[in-house]
Design an enzyme around this catalytic site. Structure first.
Site, PDB file in Angstrom:
ATOM      1  N   SER A  92      37.949  36.820  39.123  1.00  0.00           N
ATOM      2  CA  SER A  92      38.078  37.317  40.486  1.00  0.00           C
ATOM      3  C   SER A  92      38.444  36.196  41.463  1.00  0.00           C
ATOM      4  O   SER A  92      39.552  35.695  41.416  1.00  0.00           O
ATOM      5  CB  SER A  92      36.795  38.045  40.894  1.00  0.00           C
ATOM      6  OG  SER A  92      37.017  38.879  41.994  1.00  0.00           O
ATOM      7  N   GLN A 133      37.874  46.454  45.532  1.00  0.00           N
ATOM      8  CA  GLN A 133      37.010  47.593  45.813  1.00  0.00           C
ATOM      9  C   GLN A 133      36.707  47.698  47.315  1.00  0.00           C
ATOM     10  O   GLN A 133      36.667  46.694  48.017  1.00  0.00           O
ATOM     11  CB  GLN A 133      35.679  47.469  45.055  1.00  0.00           C
ATOM     12  CG  GLN A 133      35.779  47.766  43.573  1.00  0.00           C
ATOM     13  CD  GLN A 133      36.584  46.730  42.824  1.00  0.00           C
ATOM     14  OE1 GLN A 133      36.430  45.530  43.013  1.00  0.00           O
ATOM     15  NE2 GLN A 133      37.476  47.188  41.962  1.00  0.00           N
ATOM     16  N   LYS A 159      40.410  39.791  36.168  1.00  0.00           N
ATOM     17  CA  LYS A 159      39.880  40.817  37.080  1.00  0.00           C
ATOM     18  C   LYS A 159      40.771  40.854  38.309  1.00  0.00           C
ATOM     19  O   LYS A 159      40.718  39.971  39.140  1.00  0.00           O
ATOM     20  CB  LYS A 159      38.434  40.502  37.453  1.00  0.00           C
ATOM     21  CG  LYS A 159      37.890  41.255  38.664  1.00  0.00           C
ATOM     22  CD  LYS A 159      37.872  42.754  38.473  1.00  0.00           C
ATOM     23  CE  LYS A 159      37.198  43.430  39.647  1.00  0.00           C
ATOM     24  NZ  LYS A 159      37.884  43.299  40.926  1.00  0.00           N
TER      25      LYS A 159
END
Length: 485
Positions: free
Chosen positions: A310, A339, A335
């Site tokens: 991430s 969201q 990743k």
């Protein structure tokens, strides 16, 4: 950007297990997006459209009435409604889209500015199984030998099959000093039991030092509220000491706040160049551009591995593509989604965290489920990846199996020459065990009982933490020394 006026975050959900649970690696917008100005409601349908048709609402209502009136046992209304929400989100087949009840949502909102108690590992729920994304550096999980991609099957004898991620994490959470006996499934081996003693997980995210040859090193454990300021302060201190090159270490860093990583990258990415891009489901892209950065005059290396995820991947990708840095180590986790957290819409303190966008590197590369490959691939010594011993039986001469193989790799890592590392316990392995036992005040039986196994694990963990064995760091440092000559 199309979330103008909103804060974009990447939250680390640690298996810190005082914590709760949306313990999945997420790049999260804490406040909801609104497309109302573009003819879309905040819930994704066309403005004016109802979320459900009359028939759909009737079907849902009838199902609830049947449960309430006909089911054998009385039911908790809240539990049924929460279950319906879990079911809808589960149907999306996305491990990063989750529902949090009021308690979980509060912990989620508080976690970036607190000290936590737990085992210290990032997890996700994939195919119904709790999967370790990355153990936090220096955490009890890392010290106990938990590794990226481990599957946690049970906790203190309670199986996690069929549980939501929230429920699974609640099984693992506990107070400082308590034990979590985890049954771990690891590719290519029989399930093993790993005992982790829960502890405080302080948010001390940045550590720096000056290595020989005026090579600076900054280790980033995660990206939270104060990480950017601490990083800048320590970077400036290294520069004031005459730093000639820099190594940034984001290995086993599961992510954190996007705001933090963007502020840090502005130190390196020249003004006006993209740091990261995002893309919605309609293919619309927006860039976050560097503001005021001028780049650095010294060479930069970045250490990565499959626990770098991430925000760590955003940093690695931006430094590689927009700042000329070289990446060393192993491919990253992969990743690449964003969201958004919807809390106000639910109105009761619970929230839904839903995947709404993907993020891309400055050059537009999507790393999701692929990761970022290093410029220079470097594997760590074999003993870095040993599994804890099961301790189900005493290991003896002529035995064969994974426990013997891992024990031999430990002995080899300790410089004790077991003769082979294929999992067959021969006479030379027994002699190496005796040497270890004698050096550690244990009866020199040549057999590995529980006490010997524990001592071996403690000894090899110490060796793994010793920088002299870190081939990835050594390779990066040597490359930086050559670059400044």
């Amino acid at each position: 950007m199309f979330w103008k006026g909103r804060n974009l975050y990447i939250f680390v959900a640690f298996l810190l297990l005082a914590m709760f649970a949306s313990s999945v690696l997420t790049l999260t917008i804490v406040k909801p997006l609104s497309y109302a100005s573009e003819g879309r409601s905040v819930f994704g349908g066309k403005t004016g459209e109802s979320g459900f048709t009359a028939q759909e609402l009737k079907k849902l209502s009838t199902t609830y009435e049947l449960i309430q009136g006909q089911f054998l046992h009385e039911v908790d209304r809240t539990k049924v409604i929460d279950g319906a929400i879990h079911g809808m989100l589960g149907a999306l087949d996305d491990p990063y889209t989750t529902y949090m009840d009021q308690e979980e949502a509060k912990q989620f909102n508080d976690m970036l500015s607190s000290k936590f108690q737990g085992i210290g590992a990032e997890v996700s729920l994939e195919d119904g199984r709790v999967k370790v994304v990355s153990p936090i550096k220096g955490s009890p999980a890392e010290k106990a030998g938990i590794r990226t991609n481990d599957i946690i099957l049970s906790v203190n004898g309670e199986k996690l099959d069929g549980l939501t991620l929230s429920e699974a994490v609640m099984k693992i959470r506990g107070d400082k000093g308590s034990q979590a006996k985890l049954q771990i499934s690891r590719a290519g081996a029989e399930p093993i039991e790993v005992v982790v003693v829960r502890d405080d997980i302080p948010i001390e995210t940045v550590h720096s030092e000056m290595l020989e040859g005026q090579i600076g090193k900054i280790d980033i454990r995660e990206f939270v509220q104060n990480t950017a300021k601490t990083f800048k302060d320590q970077l400036k201190a290294l520069e004031n000491q005459g730093m000639k090159a820099l190594v940034i270490d984001v290995r086993n860093d599961p992510g954190g706040m996007l705001q933090a990583v963007v502020e840090m990258l502005e130190e390196f990415v020249p003004n006006g160049k993209p740091i990261v891009q995002v893309e919605d489901r309609n293919g619309r892209r927006e860039q976050t551009l560097s503001k005021g950065g001028s780049g650095k005059p010294y060479p930069i290396a970045v250490l990565i591995n499959n626990g770098s995820a991430s925000a760590s991947e955003i940093m690695a990708g931006a430094l590689q593509e927009a700042a000329g840095a070289k990446l060393f180590g192993e491919k990253t986790y992969g990743k690449g989604t964003v969201q958004v957290t919807y809390q106000q819409e639910l109105g009761d303190g619970s929230n839904i965290k839903m995947t709404v966008m993907k993020w891309l590197t400055p050059n537009g590369n999507w790393v999701h489920q692929k990761g970022i490959a290093p410029d220079v691939a470097v594997e760590q010594p074999a003993f870095f990846k040993v599994s804890p011993l099961s301790k189900k039986t005493t290991l003896k001469a002529d035995m064969l199996g994974d426990d013997v193989k891992n024990m031999q790799l430990m002995l080899e890592g300790l410089g004790l020459a077991p003769g082979r590392t294929d999992g067959y316990f021969n006479d030379k392995t027994a002699q190496a065990v005796k040497s270890f036992q004698s050096a550690n005040g244990l009866p020199a039986t040549g057999e590995v009982d529980v006490k010997t196994a524990q001592k071996l694990e403690e000894a090899i963990a110490k060796e793994i933490r010793d920088p002299k064995h870190d081939l990835q760091l050594k390779t990066a440092v040597e490359a930086m020394r050559k670059a400044v000559k």
